[in-house]
Design an enzyme around this catalytic site. Structure first.
Site, PDB file in Angstrom:
ATOM      1  N   GLY A 169       5.510 -24.803  25.934  1.00  0.00           N
ATOM      2  CA  GLY A 169       6.481 -23.765  25.572  1.00  0.00           C
ATOM      3  C   GLY A 169       7.336 -23.321  26.754  1.00  0.00           C
ATOM      4  O   GLY A 169       7.218 -23.865  27.858  1.00  0.00           O
ATOM      5  N   TYR A 170       8.188 -22.358  26.481  1.00  0.00           N
ATOM      6  CA  TYR A 170       9.155 -21.908  27.499  1.00  0.00           C
ATOM      7  C   TYR A 170       8.431 -21.403  28.748  1.00  0.00           C
ATOM      8  O   TYR A 170       8.638 -21.923  29.858  1.00  0.00           O
ATOM      9  CB  TYR A 170      10.030 -20.825  26.867  1.00  0.00           C
ATOM     10  CG  TYR A 170      10.991 -20.128  27.796  1.00  0.00           C
ATOM     11  CD1 TYR A 170      11.751 -20.829  28.731  1.00  0.00           C
ATOM     12  CD2 TYR A 170      11.165 -18.740  27.713  1.00  0.00           C
ATOM     13  CE1 TYR A 170      12.657 -20.171  29.559  1.00  0.00           C
ATOM     14  CE2 TYR A 170      12.068 -18.082  28.522  1.00  0.00           C
ATOM     15  CZ  TYR A 170      12.805 -18.791  29.454  1.00  0.00           C
ATOM     16  OH  TYR A 170      13.687 -18.130  30.259  1.00  0.00           O
ATOM     17  N   ASN A 192       6.385 -24.993  18.128  1.00  0.00           N
ATOM     18  CA  ASN A 192       7.651 -24.418  18.561  1.00  0.00           C
ATOM     19  C   ASN A 192       7.992 -24.940  19.955  1.00  0.00           C
ATOM     20  O   ASN A 192       8.556 -24.235  20.783  1.00  0.00           O
ATOM     21  CB  ASN A 192       7.518 -22.881  18.563  1.00  0.00           C
ATOM     22  CG  ASN A 192       8.837 -22.194  18.768  1.00  0.00           C
ATOM     23  OD1 ASN A 192       9.892 -22.710  18.394  1.00  0.00           O
ATOM     24  ND2 ASN A 192       8.808 -21.029  19.397  1.00  0.00           N
ATOM     25  N   PHE A 250      -1.114 -19.061  26.417  1.00  0.00           N
ATOM     26  CA  PHE A 250       0.230 -18.738  25.908  1.00  0.00           C
ATOM     27  C   PHE A 250       0.344 -18.965  24.400  1.00  0.00           C
ATOM     28  O   PHE A 250       1.194 -18.350  23.763  1.00  0.00           O
ATOM     29  CB  PHE A 250       1.284 -19.651  26.560  1.00  0.00           C
ATOM     30  CG  PHE A 250       1.449 -19.472  28.035  1.00  0.00           C
ATOM     31  CD1 PHE A 250       2.185 -18.412  28.538  1.00  0.00           C
ATOM     32  CD2 PHE A 250       0.893 -20.382  28.927  1.00  0.00           C
ATOM     33  CE1 PHE A 250       2.361 -18.263  29.903  1.00  0.00           C
ATOM     34  CE2 PHE A 250       1.062 -20.233  30.287  1.00  0.00           C
ATOM     35  CZ  PHE A 250       1.793 -19.173  30.779  1.00  0.00           C
ATOM     36  N   SER A 303       2.933  -8.699  26.281  1.00  0.00           N
ATOM     37  CA  SER A 303       4.360  -8.384  26.240  1.00  0.00           C
ATOM     38  C   SER A 303       4.585  -6.885  26.383  1.00  0.00           C
ATOM     39  O   SER A 303       3.772  -6.074  25.913  1.00  0.00           O
ATOM     40  CB  SER A 303       4.931  -8.837  24.891  1.00  0.00           C
ATOM     41  OG  SER A 303       6.217  -8.318  24.688  1.00  0.00           O
ATOM     42  N   THR A 331       6.425  -5.400  24.691  1.00  0.00           N
ATOM     43  CA  THR A 331       6.615  -4.911  23.331  1.00  0.00           C
ATOM     44  C   THR A 331       5.471  -3.968  22.931  1.00  0.00           C
ATOM     45  O   THR A 331       5.651  -3.136  22.050  1.00  0.00           O
ATOM     46  CB  THR A 331       6.765  -6.105  22.350  1.00  0.00           C
ATOM     47  OG1 THR A 331       7.339  -5.634  21.147  1.00  0.00           O
ATOM     48  CG2 THR A 331       5.447  -6.767  22.046  1.00  0.00           C
ATOM     49  N   TYR A 389       4.120  -8.696  15.279  1.00  0.00           N
ATOM     50  CA  TYR A 389       4.035  -9.471  16.528  1.00  0.00           C
ATOM     51  C   TYR A 389       3.450  -8.599  17.644  1.00  0.00           C
ATOM     52  O   TYR A 389       2.491  -8.988  18.321  1.00  0.00           O
ATOM     53  CB  TYR A 389       5.422  -9.993  16.930  1.00  0.00           C
ATOM     54  CG  TYR A 389       5.501 -10.433  18.361  1.00  0.00           C
ATOM     55  CD1 TYR A 389       4.849 -11.581  18.788  1.00  0.00           C
ATOM     56  CD2 TYR A 389       6.205  -9.684  19.310  1.00  0.00           C
ATOM     57  CE1 TYR A 389       4.895 -11.970  20.117  1.00  0.00           C
ATOM     58  CE2 TYR A 389       6.259 -10.062  20.629  1.00  0.00           C
ATOM     59  CZ  TYR A 389       5.607 -11.199  21.036  1.00  0.00           C
ATOM     60  OH  TYR A 389       5.643 -11.574  22.355  1.00  0.00           O
ATOM     61  N   LYS A 404      -0.378  -8.620  19.915  1.00  0.00           N
ATOM     62  CA  LYS A 404      -0.575  -8.560  21.373  1.00  0.00           C
ATOM     63  C   LYS A 404      -1.487  -7.386  21.724  1.00  0.00           C
ATOM     64  O   LYS A 404      -2.391  -7.509  22.563  1.00  0.00           O
ATOM     65  CB  LYS A 404       0.775  -8.442  22.095  1.00  0.00           C
ATOM     66  CG  LYS A 404       1.665  -9.666  21.955  1.00  0.00           C
ATOM     67  CD  LYS A 404       1.062 -10.894  22.614  1.00  0.00           C
ATOM     68  CE  LYS A 404       1.881 -12.147  22.414  1.00  0.00           C
ATOM     69  NZ  LYS A 404       1.210 -13.364  22.896  1.00  0.00           N
ATOM     70  N   ARG A 428      20.769  -3.028  16.118  1.00  0.00           N
ATOM     71  CA  ARG A 428      19.779  -3.860  15.431  1.00  0.00           C
ATOM     72  C   ARG A 428      18.572  -2.977  15.078  1.00  0.00           C
ATOM     73  O   ARG A 428      18.063  -2.261  15.959  1.00  0.00           O
ATOM     74  CB  ARG A 428      19.359  -4.991  16.372  1.00  0.00           C
ATOM     75  CG  ARG A 428      18.350  -5.964  15.804  1.00  0.00           C
ATOM     76  CD  ARG A 428      18.147  -7.165  16.725  1.00  0.00           C
ATOM     77  NE  ARG A 428      17.552  -6.824  18.012  1.00  0.00           N
ATOM     78  CZ  ARG A 428      17.220  -7.703  18.946  1.00  0.00           C
ATOM     79  NH1 ARG A 428      17.468  -8.999  18.747  1.00  0.00           N
ATOM     80  NH2 ARG A 428      16.697  -7.328  20.089  1.00  0.00           N
ATOM     81  N   PRO A 429      18.125  -3.046  13.823  1.00  0.00           N
ATOM     82  CA  PRO A 429      16.967  -2.215  13.442  1.00  0.00           C
ATOM     83  C   PRO A 429      15.762  -2.522  14.337  1.00  0.00           C
ATOM     84  O   PRO A 429      15.494  -3.686  14.638  1.00  0.00           O
ATOM     85  CB  PRO A 429      16.670  -2.636  11.996  1.00  0.00           C
ATOM     86  CG  PRO A 429      17.901  -3.319  11.511  1.00  0.00           C
ATOM     87  CD  PRO A 429      18.600  -3.878  12.705  1.00  0.00           C
ATOM     88  N   ASP A 480      15.451  -1.765  17.458  1.00  0.00           N
ATOM     89  CA  ASP A 480      15.780  -1.816  18.884  1.00  0.00           C
ATOM     90  C   ASP A 480      15.556  -0.466  19.556  1.00  0.00           C
ATOM     91  O   ASP A 480      15.565   0.571  18.902  1.00  0.00           O
ATOM     92  CB  ASP A 480      17.249  -2.221  19.071  1.00  0.00           C
ATOM     93  CG  ASP A 480      17.393  -3.688  19.441  1.00  0.00           C
ATOM     94  OD1 ASP A 480      16.371  -4.375  19.541  1.00  0.00           O
ATOM     95  OD2 ASP A 480      18.551  -4.138  19.613  1.00  0.00           O
TER      96      ASP A 480
END
Ligand code: UD1
Length: 338
Positions: A11-12, A36, A81, A125, A127, A149, A153, A292-293, A295
């Protein structure tokens, strides 16, 4: 030198971390289901590092496969990850998120426990902080999940905290990433979103490449200096180095530690657009659109724990991230696809 299992290694962030681990002399076994990501990323990781790794295709939820891997290799630790990561999709498909992210981690932890491998670096994250009460955000800020999501985490962190409390020989570092951007300076590996990118940086790259007409800036009425959202963007190569440091920390300490990885600097959407234009010479047409909802106005890290505990701090500028991200985009207009 150590042998590490890296789940989601293609992944990234996983691929950049694999480069950092190989360059530090460690052996890497990547386990990735390529849901992904692409195995091509791992070919390029080996080219960049000029060292081989072992690539295994499979899922962290496959207990038999994990048992086999842990019996074949004497792992000194795991960097985990492998997970799903799209906020909007997590609202639409919560079961897939809980199953992959929470279930997958439980499966991995069982395999680690059975094999006596108790050192883990976990991909968390920022988040988990939701809308913060205060900036910069320290690790002591309350956990506030706002979507499935983020909930996965926060749940995994709780599991890890409980596990470390019950079994003191475990050593777990949960890295709470702010906003990773950019790519390896070689232009060989980078972020490869399969659909229309949700995140700002890959969207900017696709506008620069002519794949999208213009950027929509979600809101210019936020309570920030220029009215656009503010985030803490960090170069993915810095982020990868943070994982190496976290593993070294986990070798010296036991217990659970959650650590922010960010620069400590807030950058607005327009500042990032202008930095990209300055670093690449490309123009990024944009228009303002509604917020954006979900945010938040602003979010940046207090990275002092990372400096104190890991000896890590972000070194690379957003201009470097823009130049490197653009190089990856230009050299690979279709990502890892032909
Ligand atoms: C988002 C996720 C977060 C995840 C992170 C991964 C949400 C609400 N949060 O964070 O959970 O961990 O990605 O990197 O989805 N923007 C635009 N136009 C765009 C895209 C973004 O103006 O086309 C703005 C956003 O309003 C925001 C900033 O750019 O102010 C950054 O957005 P993004 O890259 O999606 O990251 P986050 O929202 O911070």
């Amino acid at each position: 030198m150590a042998t590490l299992l890296v789940t989601g290694g293609a992944g990234y962030i996983g691929s950049h971390t694999a480069v950092a681990l190989l360059q530090a002399g460690h052996e890497v076994v990547s386990l990735d289901n390529y849901a992904n990501s692409s195995p091509r990323a791992l070919e390029r990781v080996q080219r960049i590092a000029a060292r081989p790794l072992t690539a295994v295709e499979g899922d962290v939820r496959d207990a038999a496969l994990l048992a086999r891997l842990f019996s074949q290799h004497a792992f000194d630790g795991v960097v985990h990850f492998a997970a799903l990561k799209a906020v909007g999709e997590s609202v639409a498909r919560p079961l897939a998120y809980y199953e992959n992210n929470v279930g997958g981690t439980l499966s991995l932890l069982h395999a680690m426990q059975a094999a006596g491998v108790r050192r883990l670096v976990f991909s968390s994250s920022a988040t988990v902080y939701g809308a913060p009460d205060a900036l910069p955000i320290t690790e002591q800020a309350p956990i506030r999940v706002t979507n499935p999501y983020g909930a996965t985490k926060a749940m995994v962190e709780q599991v890890l905290r409980d596990l470390c409390a019950a079994e003191p020989e475990w050593s777990v570092v949960s890295l709470r990433y702010f906003n990773p951007i950019g790519a390896h300076p070689s232009g060989e590996i980078g972020e490869d979103p399969h659909d229309i990118p949700n995140n700002l940086f890959p969207f900017i790259c696709q506008v620069a490449a002519g794949r999208r007409e213009r950027l929509s800036v979600w809101g210019n009425d936020w309570p920030t200096a220029d009215g656009t959202g503010v985030r803490d963007y960090l170069h993915v190569v810095d982020l990868a180095a943070g994982h190496l440091r976290a593993f070294e920390y986990a070798r010296r300490h036991t217990g659970f530690e959650a650590i922010n990885l960010g620069t400590g600097r807030g950058v607005s959407v327009l500042q990032l657009v202008h930095a990209f234009e300055a670093a690449t010479g490309q123009r990024i047409p944009y228009r303002f659109a509604a917020r954006r909802p979900g945010d938040i106005a602003a979010c940046w890290a207090d990275p002092s724990a990372a400096e104190r505990l890991l000896g890590w701090r972000a070194q690379l500028s957003i201009e470097q991230a823009c130049a490197d991200g653009w190089r990856w985009q230009r050299q690979n207009p279709n990502g890892y696809r032909d």
